[in-house]
Design a protein around this motif. Structure first.
Motif, mmCIF file in Angstrom:
data_model
loop_
_atom_site.group_PDB
_atom_site.id
_atom_site.type_symbol
_atom_site.label_atom_id
_atom_site.label_comp_id
_atom_site.label_asym_id
_atom_site.label_seq_id
_atom_site.Cartn_x
_atom_site.Cartn_y
_atom_site.Cartn_z
ATOM 1 N N ARG A 1 45.860 28.196 53.964
ATOM 2 C CA ARG A 1 45.777 29.526 53.362
ATOM 3 C C ARG A 1 45.628 29.451 51.858
ATOM 4 N NH1 ARG A 1 50.433 31.558 53.135
ATOM 5 N NH2 ARG A 1 51.624 29.839 53.930
ATOM 6 N N ILE A 2 44.918 30.435 51.324
ATOM 7 C CA ILE A 2 44.885 30.667 49.889
ATOM 8 C C ILE A 2 45.321 32.113 49.686
ATOM 9 C CG2 ILE A 2 43.491 30.838 47.800
ATOM 10 C CD1 ILE A 2 41.661 28.674 48.986
ATOM 11 N N TRP A 3 46.425 32.273 48.993
ATOM 12 C CA TRP A 3 46.978 33.603 48.713
ATOM 13 C C TRP A 3 46.558 33.970 47.296
ATOM 14 C CZ3 TRP A 3 52.974 34.655 48.576
ATOM 15 C CH2 TRP A 3 53.211 36.009 48.349
ATOM 16 N N LEU A 4 45.671 34.946 47.187
ATOM 17 C CA LEU A 4 45.214 35.418 45.883
ATOM 18 C C LEU A 4 46.260 36.363 45.323
ATOM 19 C CD1 LEU A 4 41.480 36.092 46.793
ATOM 20 C CD2 LEU A 4 42.404 34.145 45.517
ATOM 21 N N ARG A 5 46.863 35.971 44.213
ATOM 22 C CA ARG A 5 47.923 36.769 43.600
ATOM 23 C C ARG A 5 47.489 37.300 42.237
ATOM 24 N NH1 ARG A 5 53.720 34.754 44.603
ATOM 25 N NH2 ARG A 5 53.963 36.998 44.448
ATOM 26 N N CYS A 6 46.186 37.325 42.025
ATOM 27 C CA CYS A 6 45.607 37.913 40.825
ATOM 28 C C CYS A 6 45.006 39.262 41.232
ATOM 29 C CB CYS A 6 44.516 36.996 40.256
ATOM 30 S SG CYS A 6 43.215 36.572 41.437
ATOM 31 N N SER A 7 44.430 39.973 40.296
ATOM 32 C CA SER A 7 43.801 41.251 40.645
ATOM 33 C C SER A 7 42.486 40.992 41.382
ATOM 34 C CB SER A 7 43.525 42.074 39.378
ATOM 35 O OG SER A 7 42.476 41.485 38.632
ATOM 36 N N GLU A 8 42.044 41.968 42.161
ATOM 37 C CA GLU A 8 40.765 41.831 42.852
ATOM 38 C C GLU A 8 39.642 41.624 41.846
ATOM 39 O OE1 GLU A 8 39.872 44.667 45.923
ATOM 40 O OE2 GLU A 8 41.960 44.719 46.572
ATOM 41 N N PHE A 9 39.746 42.272 40.708
ATOM 42 C CA PHE A 9 38.738 42.148 39.652
ATOM 43 C C PHE A 9 38.627 40.706 39.158
ATOM 44 C CE2 PHE A 9 37.636 42.256 35.100
ATOM 45 C CZ PHE A 9 36.386 42.853 35.180
ATOM 46 N N GLN A 10 39.733 39.971 39.086
ATOM 47 C CA GLN A 10 39.763 38.594 38.593
ATOM 48 C C GLN A 10 39.460 37.558 39.667
ATOM 49 O OE1 GLN A 10 43.908 38.821 37.422
ATOM 50 N NE2 GLN A 10 43.321 38.360 35.302
ATOM 51 N N ALA A 11 39.499 37.934 40.921
ATOM 52 C CA ALA A 11 39.516 36.970 42.026
ATOM 53 C C ALA A 11 38.342 35.995 42.025
ATOM 54 C CB ALA A 11 39.601 37.701 43.353
ATOM 55 N N SER A 12 37.125 36.473 41.924
ATOM 56 C CA SER A 12 35.983 35.550 42.001
ATOM 57 C C SER A 12 35.961 34.595 40.821
ATOM 58 C CB SER A 12 34.663 36.307 42.118
ATOM 59 O OG SER A 12 34.386 37.038 40.952
ATOM 60 N N GLN A 13 36.309 35.077 39.640
ATOM 61 C CA GLN A 13 36.353 34.224 38.466
ATOM 62 C C GLN A 13 37.449 33.165 38.595
ATOM 63 O OE1 GLN A 13 37.514 36.122 34.805
ATOM 64 N NE2 GLN A 13 36.478 34.578 33.567
ATOM 65 N N ARG A 14 38.622 33.570 39.090
ATOM 66 C CA ARG A 14 39.727 32.622 39.268
ATOM 67 C C ARG A 14 39.359 31.557 40.304
ATOM 68 N NH1 ARG A 14 42.667 30.759 36.482
ATOM 69 N NH2 ARG A 14 44.485 30.616 37.818
ATOM 70 N N VAL A 15 38.736 31.975 41.405
ATOM 71 C CA VAL A 15 38.332 31.014 42.439
ATOM 72 C C VAL A 15 37.340 30.015 41.857
ATOM 73 C CG1 VAL A 15 37.024 30.788 44.599
ATOM 74 C CG2 VAL A 15 38.871 32.463 44.421
ATOM 75 N N GLU A 16 36.386 30.506 41.090
ATOM 76 C CA GLU A 16 35.399 29.604 40.488
ATOM 77 C C GLU A 16 36.067 28.614 39.527
ATOM 78 O OE1 GLU A 16 31.093 29.892 38.364
ATOM 79 O OE2 GLU A 16 32.579 31.394 37.755
ATOM 80 N N GLU B 1 40.192 41.110 55.219
ATOM 81 C CA GLU B 1 39.458 42.346 54.932
ATOM 82 C C GLU B 1 39.719 42.899 53.536
ATOM 83 O OE1 GLU B 1 40.641 44.587 58.331
ATOM 84 O OE2 GLU B 1 42.404 45.413 57.355
ATOM 85 N N ASN B 2 40.753 42.437 52.866
ATOM 86 C CA ASN B 2 41.061 42.941 51.527
ATOM 87 C C ASN B 2 40.437 42.100 50.407
ATOM 88 O OD1 ASN B 2 42.662 40.681 51.695
ATOM 89 N ND2 ASN B 2 44.609 41.767 51.580
ATOM 90 N N VAL B 3 39.661 41.083 50.754
ATOM 91 C CA VAL B 3 39.035 40.218 49.751
ATOM 92 C C VAL B 3 37.638 40.764 49.443
ATOM 93 C CG1 VAL B 3 38.254 37.873 49.250
ATOM 94 C CG2 VAL B 3 40.363 38.236 50.541
ATOM 95 N N PRO B 4 37.323 40.958 48.148
ATOM 96 C CA PRO B 4 36.029 41.551 47.790
ATOM 97 C C PRO B 4 34.840 40.623 48.053
ATOM 98 C CG PRO B 4 37.253 40.977 45.810
ATOM 99 C CD PRO B 4 38.160 40.705 46.979
ATOM 100 N N ARG B 5 33.695 41.239 48.228
ATOM 101 C CA ARG B 5 32.442 40.516 48.469
ATOM 102 C C ARG B 5 32.151 39.525 47.331
ATOM 103 N NH1 ARG B 5 29.318 38.677 52.399
ATOM 104 N NH2 ARG B 5 28.125 37.307 51.118
ATOM 105 N N SER B 6 32.585 39.836 46.117
ATOM 106 C CA SER B 6 32.325 38.952 44.973
ATOM 107 C C SER B 6 32.929 37.557 45.189
ATOM 108 C CB SER B 6 32.846 39.568 43.677
ATOM 109 O OG SER B 6 34.246 39.771 43.747
#
Length: 124
Positions: free
Chosen positions: A75-90, A4-9
């Protein structure tokens, strides 16, 4: 499966890259406890993506005690900011996909990744 804490982006990025995406909030009540989230993701054979480090204690690489608990949870633990998340995943998607394929062929069968602002770490 996105916590639930992962943004729609992040969901949009994954879908644009051809991946099937489901939010935890679409299958469980908001605020569901982490062990239940982990159990549903594992049962549905989903990779759980979260900013929540609590899953490290719930499903560690080498569990203490309850060795059979969440033995198939990737699991994938996102340890970057929410703002960076979609770009980092890509940017690291080819690495994620390669690690997933390696995990599928391994005895353990699961993938455990951390994606930070300037690094990606695989716990094999």
């Amino acid at each position: 499966m996105l916590d639930e804490n992962v943004p729609r982006s992040v969901a949009d990025k994954l879908e644009n890259l051809g991946h099937d995406v489901e939010f935890v909030r679409d299958v469980l009540p908001v605020g569901a406890v982490d062990p239940l989230v982990a159990a549903v993701a594992e049962k549905d054979d989903r990779v759980l993506i979260s900013f929540d480090g609590d899953f490290e204690r719930i499903s560690p690489r080498i569990p203490n005690g309850q060795k059979a608990r969440f033995r198939q949870l990737s699991r994938i633990w996102l340890r970057c900011s929410e703002f960076q998340a979609s770009q980092r995943v890509e940017r690291v998607m080819s690495f994620i996909e390669a690690e997933y394929n390696i995990a599928e062929e391994s005895r353990d069968g699961r993938m455990l990744l951390q994606i930070g602002a300037s690094y990606i770490r695989s716990n094999r």
